[in-house]
Design a protein around this motif. Structure first.
Motif, short mmCIF file in Angstrom:
data_model
loop_
_atom_site.label_atom_id
_atom_site.label_comp_id
_atom_site.label_asym_id
_atom_site.label_seq_id
_atom_site.Cartn_x
_atom_site.Cartn_y
_atom_site.Cartn_z
N THR A 8 45.37 61.78 -8.98
CA THR A 8 43.89 61.11 -9.26
C THR A 8 43.52 60.26 -8.07
N LEU A 9 42.34 59.51 -8.47
CA LEU A 9 41.79 58.70 -7.60
C LEU A 9 41.35 57.39 -8.20
N THR A 10 41.57 56.25 -7.56
CA THR A 10 40.81 55.14 -7.80
C THR A 10 40.42 54.28 -6.83
N THR A 11 39.19 53.58 -6.64
CA THR A 11 38.66 52.89 -5.72
C THR A 11 38.68 51.36 -6.17
N ASN A 12 38.89 50.98 -7.21
CA ASN A 12 38.60 49.61 -7.86
C ASN A 12 39.69 49.45 -9.24
N SER A 14 38.79 48.74 -12.29
CA SER A 14 38.27 49.34 -13.45
C SER A 14 38.77 50.65 -13.38
N TYR A 15 38.61 51.50 -12.50
CA TYR A 15 38.98 52.83 -12.33
C TYR A 15 40.71 53.03 -12.48
N THR A 16 41.23 51.81 -12.10
CA THR A 16 42.50 51.96 -12.08
C THR A 16 43.24 51.83 -13.51
N GLY A 81 29.38 58.29 -1.43
CA GLY A 81 30.48 57.97 -0.50
C GLY A 81 31.80 57.83 -1.19
N VAL A 82 31.77 56.97 -2.47
CA VAL A 82 32.84 56.78 -3.23
C VAL A 82 33.41 58.01 -3.64
N THR A 83 32.89 58.86 -4.32
CA THR A 83 33.66 59.98 -4.94
C THR A 83 34.06 61.01 -3.86
N LEU A 84 33.50 60.93 -2.78
CA LEU A 84 33.65 61.75 -1.65
C LEU A 84 35.27 61.71 -1.25
N THR A 85 35.61 60.27 -1.54
CA THR A 85 37.05 59.73 -1.26
C THR A 85 37.92 60.97 -1.82
N LYS A 86 37.64 61.50 -2.92
CA LYS A 86 38.39 62.53 -3.66
C LYS A 86 39.08 63.60 -2.50
N LEU A 87 38.15 64.07 -1.53
CA LEU A 87 38.54 64.89 -0.66
C LEU A 87 39.88 64.84 0.14
N MET A 101 42.61 65.19 -10.84
CA MET A 101 42.13 64.95 -12.29
C MET A 101 41.40 63.81 -12.12
N ASP A 102 40.30 63.49 -12.47
CA ASP A 102 39.37 62.28 -12.43
C ASP A 102 40.17 61.12 -13.22
N ALA A 103 39.82 59.94 -12.74
CA ALA A 103 40.57 58.88 -13.45
C ALA A 103 39.73 58.62 -14.83
N ASP A 104 38.78 59.30 -15.18
CA ASP A 104 38.15 59.00 -16.59
C ASP A 104 38.64 60.43 -17.60
N THR A 105 39.64 61.03 -17.02
CA THR A 105 39.98 62.09 -18.11
C THR A 105 41.21 61.71 -18.87
N VAL A 214 40.16 65.74 -22.24
CA VAL A 214 39.00 65.09 -22.32
C VAL A 214 38.48 64.41 -21.21
N HIS A 215 37.20 64.53 -20.76
CA HIS A 215 36.54 64.07 -19.59
C HIS A 215 35.43 63.04 -20.13
N PHE A 216 35.58 61.78 -19.70
CA PHE A 216 34.55 60.98 -20.21
C PHE A 216 33.55 60.67 -19.03
N LEU A 217 32.94 61.94 -18.89
CA LEU A 217 31.90 61.83 -17.86
C LEU A 217 30.81 61.12 -18.04
N GLY A 218 29.95 60.61 -17.29
CA GLY A 218 28.83 59.50 -17.38
C GLY A 218 29.08 58.24 -17.21
N ARG A 219 28.01 57.55 -17.21
CA ARG A 219 28.05 55.99 -16.68
C ARG A 219 29.13 55.41 -17.35
N ILE A 220 28.98 55.19 -18.81
CA ILE A 220 30.00 54.36 -19.57
C ILE A 220 31.10 55.01 -19.90
N LYS A 221 32.20 54.23 -19.25
CA LYS A 221 33.65 54.64 -19.33
C LYS A 221 34.14 54.05 -20.61
N PRO A 222 35.53 54.66 -20.75
CA PRO A 222 36.23 54.10 -22.00
C PRO A 222 36.27 52.44 -21.87
N1 UDP Z 1 35.93 57.08 -8.58
C1 UDP Z 1 36.39 55.71 -8.27
N2 UDP Z 1 35.77 54.59 -8.10
C2 UDP Z 1 34.31 54.71 -8.22
C3 UDP Z 1 33.71 55.72 -8.78
C4 UDP Z 1 34.75 56.85 -8.81
O1 UDP Z 1 37.65 55.62 -8.23
O2 UDP Z 1 33.60 53.69 -8.34
C5 UDP Z 1 36.76 58.25 -8.68
C6 UDP Z 1 37.60 58.30 -10.20
O3 UDP Z 1 38.50 59.02 -9.95
C7 UDP Z 1 36.25 58.88 -11.07
C8 UDP Z 1 35.95 60.13 -10.09
O4 UDP Z 1 35.90 59.36 -8.73
O5 UDP Z 1 36.93 59.55 -12.16
C9 UDP Z 1 34.52 60.64 -10.29
O6 UDP Z 1 33.68 59.46 -10.75
P1 UDP Z 1 33.22 59.51 -12.25
O7 UDP Z 1 34.45 60.02 -12.97
O8 UDP Z 1 32.82 58.13 -12.16
O9 UDP Z 1 31.95 60.62 -12.50
P2 UDP Z 1 31.42 61.45 -13.44
O10 UDP Z 1 32.78 62.24 -13.83
O11 UDP Z 1 31.08 60.35 -14.57
O12 UDP Z 1 30.45 62.23 -12.95
#
Ligand code: UDP
Ligand code: GLC
Ligand code: MN
Length: 336
Positions: A8-12, A14-16, A81-87, A101-105, A214-222
């Motif tokens: 997974t990935l975290t850049t701050n 909160s996502y941690t 820029g931030v989500t591209l870090t995933k690469l 897996m996204d950090a919001d799953t 479950v993927h909490f996709l969207g602006r407001i996270k758990p």
């Molecule tokens: N992410 C992060 N810091 C951010 C934004 C995104 O670490 O400020 C990472 C994190 O793993 C996150 C993923 O990139 O789950 C994709 O972003 P996000 O889940 O917010 O996008 P969404 O699924 O809501 O479109």
């Protein structure tokens, strides 16, 4: 299985929190694979130490951006820029196969069977099902793929066509996903986005019980919600799409309070009198002011332009600002 990992990935900070809950949910369901997290220097030292107690490997990476900040600013999408870090996940060649897996799953069942799939396997995106959603995907780390993906970054064409961060770029690179091999289409239950629950409730009623992720996709996270540890529930309002199925949010918070909070307390990151409240540097206004804060934010501060962007990204607020009644009212004013 030491050569296979969930990544997974975290850049701050909160996502941690999300990354920690995800890892603990994977462990809870008995994964036999390694757990790895990509973290950027913006994650505080204390949070990094917490990550080290839960993950097998914490890999420090730089924030990756398109190398074209002027253009990104022009597109008003600085977060690309931030989500591209995933690469960077393709650089983990110590593993032969990984599941990103996204950090919001949040994992609801053992999903180790995903490792039987090949690169690039992913579930359809709920907003545009001919594209895959990049919140959960099976891939094979490779120096070659990594460098080819990085080489695409400065491409203005890529960014102009896909104004959607890593997901657009990955769909462009793995462009045969939609048509070539059905085995690479993960069942939707491996990446059930909260957005789909309310946009297709009958399907959720029929198949939701089998959900594995479950993927909490969207602006407001758990972690943006206010949790009441007494009632073990999350405060939500009727306009809130997650209201349709708040159990997933409660489940997230249950893992957070039971397993993450004690770790955060141990590292002095939260007070022991209010362990459910985040007192780390990056307290979000949502978690401090609850859903009313979120509502005030949407009404007063959230510019129309942003709403339009989210609509265009397929993240319409169907139960709120973009509800049928509101759209009809708007159309009526035009017709008049
Ligand atoms: N992410 C992060 N810091 C951010 C934004 C995104 O670490 O400020 C990472 C994190 O793993 C996150 C993923 O990139 O789950 C994709 O972003 P996000 O889940 O917010 O996008 P969404 O699924 O809501 O479109
Ligand atoms: C998508 C995906 C997420 C991705 C983001 C940017 O909606 O859910 O995984 O990082 O948008 O492309
Ligand atoms: Mn996500």
């Amino acid at each position: 299985m030491a050569d296979q990992a969930f990544v997974t990935l975290t850049t701050n900070d909160s996502y941690t929190k999300g990354a920690l809950v995800l890892a603990l949910s994977l462990k809870q369901h008995g994964t036999t694979r390694r757990l790895a997290v990509l973290a950027t220097p913006q994650v505080s030292d204390s949070m990094r130490k917490v990550l080290e107690t839960v993950f097998d490997e914490v890999i420090m990476v730089d924030v990756l951006d398109s190398g074209d900040s002027a253009h990104l600013t022009l597109m008003k999408r600085p977060e690309l820029g931030v989500t591209l870090t995933k690469l960077h996940c393709w650089s983990l060649t110590q593993y032969s196969k990984c599941v990103f897996m996204d950090a919001d799953t949040l994992v609801l069942a053992n999903i180790d069977d995903l490792f039987e799939r090949e690169e690039l396997s992913a579930a359809p995106d709920p907003g545009w099902p001919d594209c895959f959603n990049s919140g959960v995907f099976v891939y094979q780390p490779s120096v070659e793929t990594y460098s080819q993906l990085l080489a695409l970054l400065p491409s203005r064409v890529v960014l102009m066509v896909h104004k959607s961060g890593d997901q657009g770029l990955l769909n462009m690179y793995f462009s045969s996903w939609a048509t070539t091999d059905i085995r690479k289409h993960l069942p939707f239950i491996y990446n059930l986005s909260s957005i789909s629950i309310y946009s297709y409730l009958p399907a959720f009623k029929a198949f939701g019980a089998n959900a594995k992720v479950v993927h909490f996709l969207g602006r407001i996270k758990p972690w943006n919600y206010t949790y009441d540890p007494k009632t073990k529930s999350v405060k939500t309002e009727s306009h809130d799409p997650t209201m349709t199925h708040p159990e997933f949010l409660s489940l997230w918070w249950d893992i957070f309070t039971t397993s993450v909070s004690p770790l955060l307390q141990q590292f002095g990151l939260i007070s022991d009198t209010h362990p459910h409240l985040n007192v780390v540097g990056s307290v979000s206004s949502f978690s401090r002011h609850g859903v009313f804060g979120a509502l005030a934010f949407m009404i007063l501060l959230y510019p129309q332009k942003k709403r339009k962007e989210r609509w265009e990204q397929g993240q319409a607020d169907y139960m709120g600002a973009d509800s049928f009644d509101n759209i009809k009212r708007k159309l009526d004013t035009y017709l008049q």
